[in-house]
Motif scaffolding. Structure first.
Motif, short mmCIF file in Angstrom:
data_model
loop_
_atom_site.label_atom_id
_atom_site.label_comp_id
_atom_site.label_asym_id
_atom_site.label_seq_id
_atom_site.Cartn_x
_atom_site.Cartn_y
_atom_site.Cartn_z
N HIS A 1 -14.18 -68.78 -52.77
CA HIS A 1 -13.36 -67.48 -52.76
C HIS A 1 -12.32 -67.51 -53.78
O HIS A 1 -11.29 -67.81 -53.67
N LYS A 2 -12.51 -66.99 -55.14
CA LYS A 2 -11.72 -66.88 -56.20
C LYS A 2 -10.61 -66.12 -56.09
O LYS A 2 -9.23 -66.45 -56.49
N PRO A 3 -10.80 -64.81 -55.74
CA PRO A 3 -9.57 -63.93 -56.03
C PRO A 3 -8.49 -64.27 -54.75
O PRO A 3 -8.87 -65.00 -53.67
N ALA A 4 -7.33 -64.19 -55.02
CA ALA A 4 -6.03 -64.70 -54.38
C ALA A 4 -6.06 -63.99 -52.89
O ALA A 4 -5.60 -65.06 -51.85
N PHE A 5 -6.25 -62.80 -52.67
CA PHE A 5 -6.08 -62.30 -51.39
C PHE A 5 -7.41 -61.74 -50.59
O PHE A 5 -8.52 -61.84 -51.23
N ASP A 6 -7.07 -61.65 -49.30
CA ASP A 6 -8.08 -61.25 -48.47
C ASP A 6 -9.04 -60.00 -49.08
O ASP A 6 -8.72 -59.22 -49.72
N ASP B 1 -11.30 -60.21 -51.15
CA ASP B 1 -11.27 -60.34 -52.87
C ASP B 1 -10.67 -59.58 -53.69
O ASP B 1 -11.16 -59.08 -54.54
N GLU B 2 -9.54 -59.47 -53.39
CA GLU B 2 -8.48 -58.64 -54.06
C GLU B 2 -7.47 -59.54 -54.57
O GLU B 2 -7.26 -60.66 -54.36
N GLY B 3 -6.75 -58.93 -55.62
CA GLY B 3 -5.88 -59.88 -56.38
C GLY B 3 -6.29 -60.64 -57.64
O GLY B 3 -7.41 -60.52 -58.06
N TYR C 1 1.67 -68.39 -56.37
CA TYR C 1 0.59 -68.73 -56.97
C TYR C 1 -0.22 -67.62 -56.87
O TYR C 1 -0.72 -67.07 -55.89
N PRO C 2 -1.22 -67.41 -58.02
CA PRO C 2 -1.46 -68.29 -59.13
C PRO C 2 -0.39 -67.89 -60.02
O PRO C 2 -0.77 -68.33 -61.35
N GLY C 3 0.38 -67.06 -60.01
CA GLY C 3 1.60 -66.89 -61.03
C GLY C 3 2.73 -68.27 -60.68
O GLY C 3 2.10 -69.28 -60.51
N ARG D 1 -5.63 -67.29 -47.71
CA ARG D 1 -6.15 -66.13 -47.36
C ARG D 1 -6.52 -66.23 -45.80
O ARG D 1 -6.85 -67.58 -45.35
N LYS D 2 -7.04 -65.12 -45.03
CA LYS D 2 -7.35 -65.38 -43.69
C LYS D 2 -8.77 -65.17 -43.24
O LYS D 2 -9.09 -65.14 -42.30
N ASP D 3 -9.55 -64.84 -44.60
CA ASP D 3 -10.90 -64.38 -44.29
C ASP D 3 -12.08 -65.20 -44.94
O ASP D 3 -13.42 -65.01 -45.34
N ILE D 4 -11.62 -66.64 -44.99
CA ILE D 4 -12.54 -67.37 -45.67
C ILE D 4 -13.78 -67.57 -44.77
O ILE D 4 -13.69 -67.94 -43.72
N SER D 5 -15.05 -67.50 -45.29
CA SER D 5 -16.28 -67.55 -44.53
C SER D 5 -16.76 -66.14 -43.96
O SER D 5 -17.93 -66.18 -43.54
#
Length: 432
Positions: A219-224, A226-228, A345-347, A420-424
């Motif tokens: 899961h590359k994007p920072a936020f739930d 796949d946003e950010g 993060y990632p800033g 993130r709260k939505d891994i998987s």
């Protein structure tokens, strides 16, 4: 034997932990390591870039094998240096490591091997890249289906998935003019944006035989949802139902085998981990990029599930006898890794925050907390990076593994901690 693991992240903690389970291993050293590896192995205060000192340490401590975790020393030629010193080392040499060190080189090999990938253009300066975007997409507000990439290493952050011309132009500015990734931005790759779910397929090869590991999904994007912005990875799970057994066979046949053969033909034989970052398009799987080491955080759930002695696999690869090992054995239960990160993060982010609740999380069944950006100060564990922990758990189903992982996450606290709260959750839309 004694084993030296090079690196200080979550991948290296997972490697040290797994290697330490081998009955054939006496001591595991990690250079430089982190607060977690200090518990599961012995830390050595040597930087991954200090090849002479690492070689000296490996010789003085009778290390029968050195395992290189991160990409930077591989691209810089650490394997060549160890081999020249007569030491056994796991990983590709400098020439083969260009598969990750240069996206332009990787694209060239993919084209030679006829491996499915996105169409691309290579630019050596910001002006030509800017002209390309403006000429190709002259109408204001139109969709700009491109991805802008820094050619060199950028810690997983040198990729911008664009929707508008402004996104692409800003990415070009940051990479090639502002040089936020340093020399990694000396060249720019602009490729077509591919749509579909991503998957990670990691394989170990000695240049002749290819042994695939269990597929995973990062899961590359920072936020739930796949946003950010893109990160180094906010979590992963294995196996992923998007890679079925028949799909895995297709990936091996159309992606992995041709790539290994193309590298051999290019006189860059590959030994180590070849990690294909894939996107599942309507036309089938296509390669987004290759990495030349275990993925982080994919490594954590994959090694949680691996039952075969990892040392047997690594040694067979180095010795060129991977064909002789038995088929890999896996825990049938899925595993999930949730990355806990520093605020910002990632800033930009602050470091040095005390982490609480690690011992409580460690007591939970089927849970292992891998340290990524941590350090010890006395008896306190402090944050020392953007991605701080990889909280990893097994479960009888993906849903149970997720519950176990997030139950452990809730026990851990520091100032500014988030995840993130939505891994998987992507797995739930497919039969698992």
């Amino acid at each position: 034997m004694n084993v030296l693991v090079i690196g200080n992240g979550g991948r290296e903690h997972a490697l040290a932990w797994k290697i330490g389970q081998s009955s054939r291993v006496d001591r595991v050293f990690v250079a430089p390591g982190n607060a977690g590896t200090a518990l599961d192995a012995e830390n050595v205060d040597i930087a991954p870039s200090d090849f002479p000192q690492l070689i000296k340490f490996a010789k003085q401590n009778n290390c029968g094998l050195t395992v290189v975790g991160p990409e930077a020393p591989l691209v810089a030629g650490i394997v060549d240096a160890f081999q020249d010193a007569g030491l056994k080392v796991f990983g590709p040499n400098k020439a083969a490591a260009q598969m990750e060190g240069s996206k332009a080189f990787c694209k060239k090999i993919l084209r030679q091997a006829d491996v499915p990938t996105a169409e691309y253009r290579l630019f050596r300066d910001a002006d030509s890249a800017t002209r390309y975007i403006k000429d190709r997409f002259p109408h204001e507000g139109e969709d700009v289906p491109v991805v802008v990439k820094a050619d060199g290493l950028a810690a997983g952050k040198g990729v911008t998935v664009c929707r508008k011309a402004e996104d692409a132009l800003e990415a070009i500015n940051q990479i090639a003019r502002d040089k936020i990734f340093g020399d990694a931005g000396n060249q720019i790759v602009i490729e077509e944006r591919l749509d579909g779910q991503e998957a990670s397929v990691l394989a170990i090869t000695d240049g002749h035989t290819i042994v695939s590991l269990a597929p995973a999904q990062d899961h590359k994007p920072a936020f739930d949802n796949d946003e950010g912005p893109n990160t180094g990875g906010m979590g992963a799970y294995s196996p992923t139902p998007i890679v079925t057994p028949s799909m895995m066979s297709e990936i091996e046949e159309r992606v992995l085998v041709p790539t290994v053969h193309a590298l051999k033909r290019s006189r860059r034989p590959f030994r180590g981990v070849l990690y294909a970052g894939l996107i599942m398009t309507n036309q089938g799987p296509k390669v987004l990029e290759y990495n030349v080491r275990l993925g982080d955080p994919e490594c954590q759930p994959i090694l949680m599930r691996l039952k075969t002695d990892l040392i047997d696999i690594l040694e067979a690869t180095v010795d060129g006898r991977l064909a002789e090992i038995e088929p890999l054995q896996w825990d049938p239960r899925p595993a999930i890794c949730v990355v806990m990160a520093s605020d910002g993060y990632p800033g930009d982010y602050t470091q040095g925050h005390a982490i609480r609740g690690l011992s409580e999380a460690a007591q939970l069944p089927d849970v292992k907390v891998f340290h990524a950006g941590t350090t010890l100060k006395g008896s306190d564990v402090l944050t020392a990076g953007g991605r701080v922990l990889g909280v990893t758990a097994l479960g009888d189903s993906i849903a149970t593994a997720k519950l176990n992982a997030y139950t452990a996450v809730k026990k851990i606290r520091w100032e500014g901690a988030w995840c993130r709260k939505d891994i998987s959750d992507k797995a739930q839309i497919l039969p698992s």
